[in-house]
Every structure is written in C-alpha cells, then in structure tokens.
Write an enzyme that holds these catalytic residues in place. Structure first.
Site, PDB file in Angstrom:
ATOM      1  N   ASP A  75      -5.495   3.622  -9.508  1.00  0.00           N
ATOM      2  CA  ASP A  75      -6.377   4.077  -8.435  1.00  0.00           C
ATOM      3  C   ASP A  75      -7.291   5.200  -8.936  1.00  0.00           C
ATOM      4  O   ASP A  75      -6.821   6.163  -9.554  1.00  0.00           O
ATOM      5  CB  ASP A  75      -5.505   4.610  -7.282  1.00  0.00           C
ATOM      6  CG  ASP A  75      -6.147   4.398  -5.932  1.00  0.00           C
ATOM      7  OD1 ASP A  75      -6.978   3.476  -5.793  1.00  0.00           O
ATOM      8  OD2 ASP A  75      -5.825   5.161  -4.995  1.00  0.00           O
ATOM      9  N   GLY A 118      -9.185   8.266  -1.936  1.00  0.00           N
ATOM     10  CA  GLY A 118      -9.955   9.502  -1.779  1.00  0.00           C
ATOM     11  C   GLY A 118     -10.836   9.468  -0.539  1.00  0.00           C
ATOM     12  O   GLY A 118     -10.515   8.804   0.441  1.00  0.00           O
ATOM     13  N   HIS A 153       0.862  -1.202   0.000  1.00  0.00           N
ATOM     14  CA  HIS A 153       0.000   0.000   0.000  1.00  0.00           C
ATOM     15  C   HIS A 153       0.889   1.240   0.000  1.00  0.00           C
ATOM     16  O   HIS A 153       1.293   1.745   1.055  1.00  0.00           O
ATOM     17  CB  HIS A 153      -0.936   0.001   1.209  1.00  0.00           C
ATOM     18  CG  HIS A 153      -2.008   1.051   1.108  1.00  0.00           C
ATOM     19  ND1 HIS A 153      -3.359   0.752   1.113  1.00  0.00           N
ATOM     20  CD2 HIS A 153      -1.936   2.399   0.966  1.00  0.00           C
ATOM     21  CE1 HIS A 153      -4.057   1.870   0.996  1.00  0.00           C
ATOM     22  NE2 HIS A 153      -3.210   2.892   0.912  1.00  0.00           N
ATOM     23  N   GLU A 174     -11.217   3.634   6.683  1.00  0.00           N
ATOM     24  CA  GLU A 174     -10.125   4.526   7.115  1.00  0.00           C
ATOM     25  C   GLU A 174     -10.705   5.708   7.897  1.00  0.00           C
ATOM     26  O   GLU A 174     -10.267   5.986   9.005  1.00  0.00           O
ATOM     27  CB  GLU A 174      -9.355   5.024   5.877  1.00  0.00           C
ATOM     28  CG  GLU A 174      -8.181   5.946   6.196  1.00  0.00           C
ATOM     29  CD  GLU A 174      -7.493   6.474   4.938  1.00  0.00           C
ATOM     30  OE1 GLU A 174      -8.099   6.447   3.850  1.00  0.00           O
ATOM     31  OE2 GLU A 174      -6.336   6.935   5.068  1.00  0.00           O
ATOM     32  N   ARG A 177       4.186  16.410 -14.266  1.00  0.00           N
ATOM     33  CA  ARG A 177       3.650  16.778 -15.577  1.00  0.00           C
ATOM     34  C   ARG A 177       4.034  15.823 -16.701  1.00  0.00           C
ATOM     35  O   ARG A 177       3.181  15.433 -17.478  1.00  0.00           O
ATOM     36  CB  ARG A 177       4.150  18.179 -15.990  1.00  0.00           C
ATOM     37  CG  ARG A 177       4.012  19.230 -14.916  1.00  0.00           C
ATOM     38  CD  ARG A 177       2.849  20.179 -15.189  1.00  0.00           C
ATOM     39  NE  ARG A 177       2.513  20.914 -13.986  1.00  0.00           N
ATOM     40  CZ  ARG A 177       3.027  22.083 -13.645  1.00  0.00           C
ATOM     41  NH1 ARG A 177       3.878  22.679 -14.439  1.00  0.00           N
ATOM     42  NH2 ARG A 177       2.669  22.671 -12.515  1.00  0.00           N
ATOM     43  N   HIS A 206       1.435   4.888  -2.428  1.00  0.00           N
ATOM     44  CA  HIS A 206       1.006   5.737  -3.549  1.00  0.00           C
ATOM     45  C   HIS A 206       2.233   6.394  -4.163  1.00  0.00           C
ATOM     46  O   HIS A 206       2.985   7.083  -3.452  1.00  0.00           O
ATOM     47  CB  HIS A 206       0.041   6.824  -3.056  1.00  0.00           C
ATOM     48  CG  HIS A 206      -1.232   6.271  -2.497  1.00  0.00           C
ATOM     49  ND1 HIS A 206      -2.386   6.162  -3.233  1.00  0.00           N
ATOM     50  CD2 HIS A 206      -1.523   5.775  -1.267  1.00  0.00           C
ATOM     51  CE1 HIS A 206      -3.346   5.634  -2.479  1.00  0.00           C
ATOM     52  NE2 HIS A 206      -2.850   5.388  -1.277  1.00  0.00           N
ATOM     53  N   ASP A 261       1.968   3.822   2.832  1.00  0.00           N
ATOM     54  CA  ASP A 261       0.937   4.692   2.256  1.00  0.00           C
ATOM     55  C   ASP A 261       1.533   5.868   1.462  1.00  0.00           C
ATOM     56  O   ASP A 261       1.613   5.799   0.245  1.00  0.00           O
ATOM     57  CB  ASP A 261      -0.028   5.169   3.353  1.00  0.00           C
ATOM     58  CG  ASP A 261      -1.402   5.565   2.825  1.00  0.00           C
ATOM     59  OD1 ASP A 261      -1.655   5.384   1.629  1.00  0.00           O
ATOM     60  OD2 ASP A 261      -2.236   6.042   3.620  1.00  0.00           O
ATOM     61  N   HIS A 319      -9.555   1.140  -0.578  1.00  0.00           N
ATOM     62  CA  HIS A 319      -9.408   1.786   0.731  1.00  0.00           C
ATOM     63  C   HIS A 319     -10.779   1.639   1.408  1.00  0.00           C
ATOM     64  O   HIS A 319     -11.806   1.950   0.793  1.00  0.00           O
ATOM     65  CB  HIS A 319      -9.121   3.278   0.580  1.00  0.00           C
ATOM     66  CG  HIS A 319      -7.726   3.621   0.130  1.00  0.00           C
ATOM     67  ND1 HIS A 319      -7.209   3.269  -1.075  1.00  0.00           N
ATOM     68  CD2 HIS A 319      -6.742   4.328   0.769  1.00  0.00           C
ATOM     69  CE1 HIS A 319      -5.968   3.728  -1.180  1.00  0.00           C
ATOM     70  NE2 HIS A 319      -5.659   4.382  -0.080  1.00  0.00           N
TER      71      HIS A 319
END
Ligand code: ADE
Ligand code: ZN
Length: 334
Positions: free
Chosen positions: A137, A171, A16, A201, A69, A18, A278, A198
């Site tokens: 995700d 989110g 997990h 949480e 970008r 990101h 995370d 998720h």
C-alpha cells in the site's frame, strides 16, 4: 454483545486489513521496551490510539507505525494478527502493508522487514491453516513519486514471493485522487499485480469513478457510491467487489450513524459486498464483530451472512480451485 458461534465457525476471508492497524497497545508497549530508552507504558500507548476525526485517525495510524522497527517486530505483529484471524474463523486474508510509510517516514529498506512478515506467514500457513496474500500500500497524499518505489518493490519481489498479490493506495483521498496514479497502476498490472484502491471513503462518488478509471479491481470503503445511481448500476452490473468496513467508517466519522451506513442498501441492490475490519486495534472491532454488527444492526440473516462470507472468497485473489474448495466449506456449514 459477543458474536454468535455461527459467525466464528463460518469460514471467511478478510480482504481489507492493514497490518499496522492490528497492533494493539499491549504489543506496542512490548515493542517500545525493545527499542526506546524510556519505553511507553500502557496508558501512554493507549493515548496514541485516540482520535476524533479522519485526519486524527491517520495521525494515530502513523504514530503506531513509527514504533515498528525491525524484522522481528514485523514477525511478531504478523504472527499476532494471524493468530487472531484464525481464532475468528478466517481461512484466508489479503493484508495491506504500508510500505509507503516505511519509505517516506523511516527512509529505510523494506525487504528485511518483509522477511519477518514472511516467516510468520509461512508458520501460520502450516500451523494455523490460514493463507495470506500481501498488498503493498502506498500513501496517496505523498503523491505518485513516492508510490512508484512501493509498487516497483512489489513487482520486483513478486517472482520470489508469490504471496505478494497486489498494490493499493490508502491515506487521504481528499488531498490526492486516483488519476495521478494511472501510469503506475498500468505498470503494476503489466507486472502481474492486482489493483485495489481506497475510494469514496471521505469524498464523493467521483473518487470511486476515478479509481475504476485507473483499473482498480476492488474498492476499499466505497461509501459514497450510494449518492450516484449510475455508479450503483455499474457496480452491480460489473460485480465490482466492495471492501466494506462499517466500524471503521463510524469511528473515523466518515459515516455519522449506523442508520446512515449504506451496507444494507448495497446488499439489497445486488452489489458485491464483503465485510472487513480495516484497522481492528484502532477501531476496537474485529471481523467477527463486523459480521455481528451486520446481523444485529442491519438485520442480516444467517443465510445472508453465509452469502457475505462466500462473497469474501469470491472477491479474493485466490486461484479458482482454492475458491471452490473454500466455498464448499461455507455451503456445508451447519
Ligand atoms: N490506512 C489505514 N486505514 C486507512 C483507511 N481506512 N483509509 C485510508 N488510509 C488508511
Ligand atoms: Zn483501509
């Protein structure tokens, strides 16, 4: 306090994590110099990482993501992330990439950016000996209409890029539960993708039930399961892997104190617990710190840390032969 050498040497998986949450303020300054007419200095970059609650954290995550970008940016951040993971003794990672943010906020094509991520992944596999899978995700509070192109892009690219292993929803679950994603999850599963979510949480156990009901195979956080004995029994019986992220929960305020965190109670109740970081750059804690926290604050012994590392391999989406090989490495560690 520095985590001990046993923790660094322990072969383990991070399940997990990101990609955007691994970008440090220093890297953000570098990216800003590439793109902005008046680039951020380090103090300005650091200011973007400050938040006081879960909503503020999501805003900080968005602010960092907005500075990513080009394909070269994604290649740089992926390589930096994988160098860091390799230093921590991570042998396999399943990494969330917020395709939902790229589509919704930037309204641009994801494929060229993914090309940069893939270049760094291939290089890390050969030079650092770490394997990587991607999980596309979606941002749940943008709703299923915005999630559909994210999951369909994963399904479309997967035949060409087997490193794309699954999909997920991150989110704000206070705004959107799992149920609206039921049909999209079924479609993703039919396309051969693994399903994560998720859940539990920021809200209660009903959110975890919701994620299980739409077929989630692995649950991110699952903090609130502790309040529902029936759910605890089910999670133990089915050995549903939980992606536990202690520092994240403390820093976002989802859990008030270390003493309140259910990690130890989950483990002692026989749940399939894994430790994860995370968003390490936003929580100032990497995976070795999470194992260190388990040892020092939750009294996990070295044998129990070994069990947590074995759980991380077992709960991964790796093929069985590779799991067996990695599990042997954990068992034989002195
Ligand atoms: N996106 C990145 N980290 C997240 C988290 N902990 N919860 C929800 N969405 C996220
Ligand atoms: Zn997360």
């Amino acid at each position: 306090m520095e985590p001990c050498s046993f923790i660094y040497r322990l072969p383990k998986a991070e399940l997990h994590l990101h990609l955007e949450g691994t970008v440090t303020p220093e890297t953000l300054v570098e990216l800003s110099m590439r793109h902005d007419a008046s680039p951020l200095d380090l103090a300005q970059a650091r200011a973007l990482y400050r938040y006081t609650d879960f909503s503020g954290f999501l805003m900080a995550f968005k602010a960092v993501s907005e500075h990513l970008r080009t394909a070269e940016d994604y290649e740089l951040i992926t390589w930096s992330m994988l160098e860091s993971l390799a230093r921590q003794g991570v042998v396999h990672a399943e990494v969330y990439v917020s395709v939902g943010v790229v589509y919704y906020w930037r309204r641009c094509e994801f494929e060229p950016l993914f090309g940069g991520m893939e270049r760094a992944r291939a290089r890390a596999e050969s030079e650092l000996g770490i394997s990587v899978y991607w999980i596309f995700d979606a941002v749940r509070h943008f709703g299923p209409e915005e999630a559909a192109p994210v999951f369909r892009k994963a399904a479309q690219l997967r035949p060409q890029f087997p490193s794309i292993i699954g999909i997920g929803i991150g989110g704000d679950e206070r705004r959107t539960g799992a149920e609206p994603f039921r049909d999209l999850y079924a479609e993703a599963r039919d396309a051969g993708l693994h399903l994560t979510a998720h859940a539990g949480e920021t809200v209660g156990p009903e959110s975890i039930w919701g994620a299980l009901n739409i077929g989630a195979e692995r649950l991110g956080h699952a903090l609130s399961a502790i309040h529902d004995p029936e759910l605890m029994d089910l999670l133990a019986e089915r050995q549903v892997p939980l992606e536990i992220c202690v520092s994240s929960n403390l820093r976002t305020g989802c859990c008030r104190t270390v003493e309140d965190h259910p990690l130890r109670r989950y483990f002692d109740s026989g749940l399939m617990v894994t430790l994860n970081s995370d968003d390490p750059a936003l929580f100032e804690s990497d995976l070795t710190d999470e194992y260190g926290l388990a040892q020092k604050r939750f009294a996990f012994t070295e044998e129990q840390l070994r069990e947590l590392a074995a759980n991380s391999i077992e709960a991964s989406f790796l093929p069985a032969e590779k799991k067996v090989m990695l599990l042997r490495g954990i068992e034989s560690l002195k």
